[in-house]
Design an enzyme around this catalytic site. Structure first.
Site, mmCIF file in Angstrom:
data_model
loop_
_atom_site.group_PDB
_atom_site.id
_atom_site.type_symbol
_atom_site.label_atom_id
_atom_site.label_comp_id
_atom_site.label_asym_id
_atom_site.label_seq_id
_atom_site.Cartn_x
_atom_site.Cartn_y
_atom_site.Cartn_z
ATOM 1 C CB THR A 1 -0.929 -0.085 1.218
ATOM 2 O OG1 THR A 1 -1.701 -1.153 1.315
ATOM 3 C CG2 THR A 1 -1.816 1.138 1.255
ATOM 4 C CE LYS B 1 1.413 -5.940 7.017
ATOM 5 N NZ LYS B 1 1.593 -6.393 5.482
ATOM 6 C CE LYS C 1 -13.070 -1.093 23.992
ATOM 7 N NZ LYS C 1 -12.402 -1.892 25.030
ATOM 8 C CG HIS D 1 -47.194 -18.777 -5.458
ATOM 9 N ND1 HIS D 1 -46.797 -17.486 -4.920
ATOM 10 C CD2 HIS D 1 -48.282 -18.765 -6.059
ATOM 11 C CE1 HIS D 1 -47.634 -16.484 -5.492
ATOM 12 N NE2 HIS D 1 -48.524 -17.562 -6.184
ATOM 13 N N GLY E 1 -47.315 -15.120 -15.022
ATOM 14 C CA GLY E 1 -46.752 -14.427 -14.087
ATOM 15 C C GLY E 1 -45.753 -15.217 -13.426
ATOM 16 C CD GLU F 1 -43.988 -11.062 -11.764
ATOM 17 O OE1 GLU F 1 -42.998 -10.041 -11.953
ATOM 18 O OE2 GLU F 1 -44.658 -10.887 -10.985
ATOM 19 C CG ASN G 1 -47.190 -35.590 1.918
ATOM 20 O OD1 ASN G 1 -46.366 -36.178 2.299
ATOM 21 N ND2 ASN G 1 -48.183 -35.624 2.718
ATOM 22 C CG ASP H 1 -54.819 -44.107 0.812
ATOM 23 O OD1 ASP H 1 -53.425 -43.955 0.646
ATOM 24 O OD2 ASP H 1 -55.329 -43.241 1.665
#
Length: 529
Positions: free
Chosen positions: A40, A69, A140, A281, A310, A333, A423, A483
């Site tokens: 620097t 340093k 600080k 969504h 959308g 969108e 699910n 089912d």
């Protein structure tokens, strides 16, 4: 303590030299004494600026490859001394310590070193010690000291000094201190999380998370909720790293849904053909493969044309003009893709509200990532679901085995189901979803929803029968009872992919055999809540 505090002496020590010369010149023009270190100091001197080495101030040379340093009382005393405390002032005079009113530090590039896959020892060497110590000291003592850790704050600092005749206000220094503490916190989080990974610690006793503000958002999921978008510093292709070519600013829901869409479409490698996912969504309303990108989009759109309005469109290959022309036929969108042709970009330009996001590639669906979810009083942390199954992993459990074409659809459906809220039931035919049941309280309900979606698809496309007829069915978790399976069969399902593992697997397999279904087990589930 007064509100305004002058800037007479500054210590600059930065890894990122962006804007350094301009900052140094502006400070010098105000008569600010410049202290610096290593590279620097050289950069400032090469620009013709007068700089005093920190080694001269400390009367101690840099050593140990620069590791030592700034860790010295001449530096930290100048940063920490309370200028309105008589004892502190007397100690400074006794030991010849001059105050440091401005600290400009950005840290060794640890995150960038890790991101490029550097070796362990190289990463260790890029852990900054002196920088964070000085930053914390200056922060600080923000009653008197300015601490700047971001190049983005250089202009604000100079503007503040210009407005106050070379001084800064207490409120300004407070804001700088907050930013500085956040930076050291993020830095330490990056180091600790990297080390946890190196040590293969599945659950470290303490874990830190950090992010950098990318944009403030108009609101969150709803207009009464404040929100912002933070990035985690990773280079994973996606909504956090994409370039937005056009369109309105992304909303909270846009970002969430776009991420879901792109992570889903990334399941389909570009070399295996074009793929498109349309999300609404956070759930897919249509996913498809095609001979062309345009065909993949059309098949995904046809699955649920109503919900696609959308929605968010994600592509696994660069957007072309033909596909762009189809997309702009309805309100969309966001479109996210790993590239776009000039012709496609020109077509989208006429739709000013449509957001176009381009990435440098697709995310790796198998890359381990930490996923987090906030709950009251804490945080749930887990590995991202990168589970996958191949053809060899599937176990045929029914008398009837799926055909090769059915196996392809089953694996496609399985990849999609992984990204549907549980699910989850997914109906697929010829490399495209024809019905998606998401987020229901029972698997039976999800099967019903998917069937209803398939029925609406038939009506919208003028089909003679439900496209679910002869489809492949995926369930993200096992069928606890026959089912749900039988409901999918009634909708037209011909083959099923599911994890297995239920206490009633035998009953479910028997029901599948009696219904003439082919069924395979994966041994892995994909709950997504």
């Amino acid at each position: 303590m007064t509100d305004l505090s002058p800037v007479r002496r500054a210590l600059l020590s930065v890894s990122d030299k962006t804007g350094l010369i301009e900052l140094g010149q502006a400070l010098a023009a105000r008569g600010v004494e410049l202290l610096s270190t290593g590279g620097t100091a050289k950069a400032l001197r090469d620009a013709g600026l007068t700089v005093r080495d920190v080694a001269e101030v400390t009367a101690f040379p840099e050593m140990m490859d620069g590791r030592v340093k700034t860790l010295h009382p001449m530096v930290h005393g100048g940063l920490l001394a309370l200028r309105d405390n008589a004892e502190h002032v007397a100690a400074m005079e006794q030991h010849g310590i001059a105050g440091i009113d401005l600290l400009v530090v950005n840290l060794y590039p640890f995150e960038a070193t890790v991101a490029k896959g550097a070796a362990y020892d190289d990463c260790i060497e890029n852990i900054d010690i002196g920088g964070p110590a000085m930053i914390r000291a200056a922060s600080k003592n923000h009653a008197f000291v300015n601490v700047v850790v971001d190049v983005a704050d250089y202009d604000a600092l100079l503007a503040e000094m210009a407005a106050n005749d070379g001084q800064t206000s207490y409120a300004f220094r407070q804001r700088l201190a907050q930013t500085a503490y956040a930076r050291t916190a993020a830095y330490d989080a990056a180091v600790s999380n990297w080390m946890a990974g190196q040590l293969a610690l599945e659950a470290p006793r303490r874990r830190a998370f950090a992010g950098e503000l990318k944009q403030t958002l108009r609101y969150g999921e709803n207009s009464h909720q404040q929100a912002a978008f933070y990035t985690d510093g990773s280079n994973r292709p996606g909504v956090g790293t994409a370039r937005q070519l056009q369109g309105k600013e992304l909303s909270y829901n846009n970002i969430n849904d776009t991420d879901a869409a792109f992570e889903l479409v990334a399941e389909f490698a570009p070399e295996n053909g074009p793929a498109c996912a349309i999300i609404k969504h956070a759930n897919p309303c249509g996913v498809a493969l095609g001979a062309t990108l345009s065909e993949a989009y059309q098949k995904a759109f046809d699955c649920d044309r109503t919900s696609a309005f959308g929605g968010i469109v994600a592509l696994n290959q660069p957007l072309d003009a033909e596909t762009a022309g189809k997309i702009v036929e309805i309100f969309t969108e966001v479109v996210i893709a790993p590239g776009a042709s000039d012709e496609a970009i020109a077509i989208f330009a006429a739709k000013k509200n449509l957001r176009l996001l381009l990435t440098d590639g697709l995310p790796d669906p198998r890359q381990p990532i930490v996923a987090m979810k906030q709950v009251a009083g804490g945080m749930l942390v887990q590995d991202k679901d990168v589970g996958h199954v191949d053809l060899a992993d599937l176990k045929v459990v029914t008398r009837k085995a799926p055909s090769d074409a059915q196996m392809a659809d089953l694996l496609f459906a399985w990849k999609v189901g992984k990204h549907v809220k549980s699910n989850a039931i997914v109906y697929v035919k010829d490399g495209a979803t024809v019905g998606v049941g998401a987020g229901q309280m029972s698997r039976l309900d999800s099967a019903n929803v998917a069937a209803a979606k398939a029925g609406r698809m038939a009506t919208e496309l003028g089909l003679r029968e439900s496209p679910a007829k002869g489809c492949a069915v995926a369930s993200d978790a096992f069928f606890p009872f026959p089912d749900g399976l039988l409901e999918a069969a009634a909708a037209g399902g011909a083959c099923v992919i599911q994890p297995g593992g239920s206490m009633r697997d035998d009953e479910v397999i028997k029901a599948a055999d009696e219904a003439g279904l082919a069924m395979v087990f994966t041994g892995m589930r994909h709950f997504r809540h």
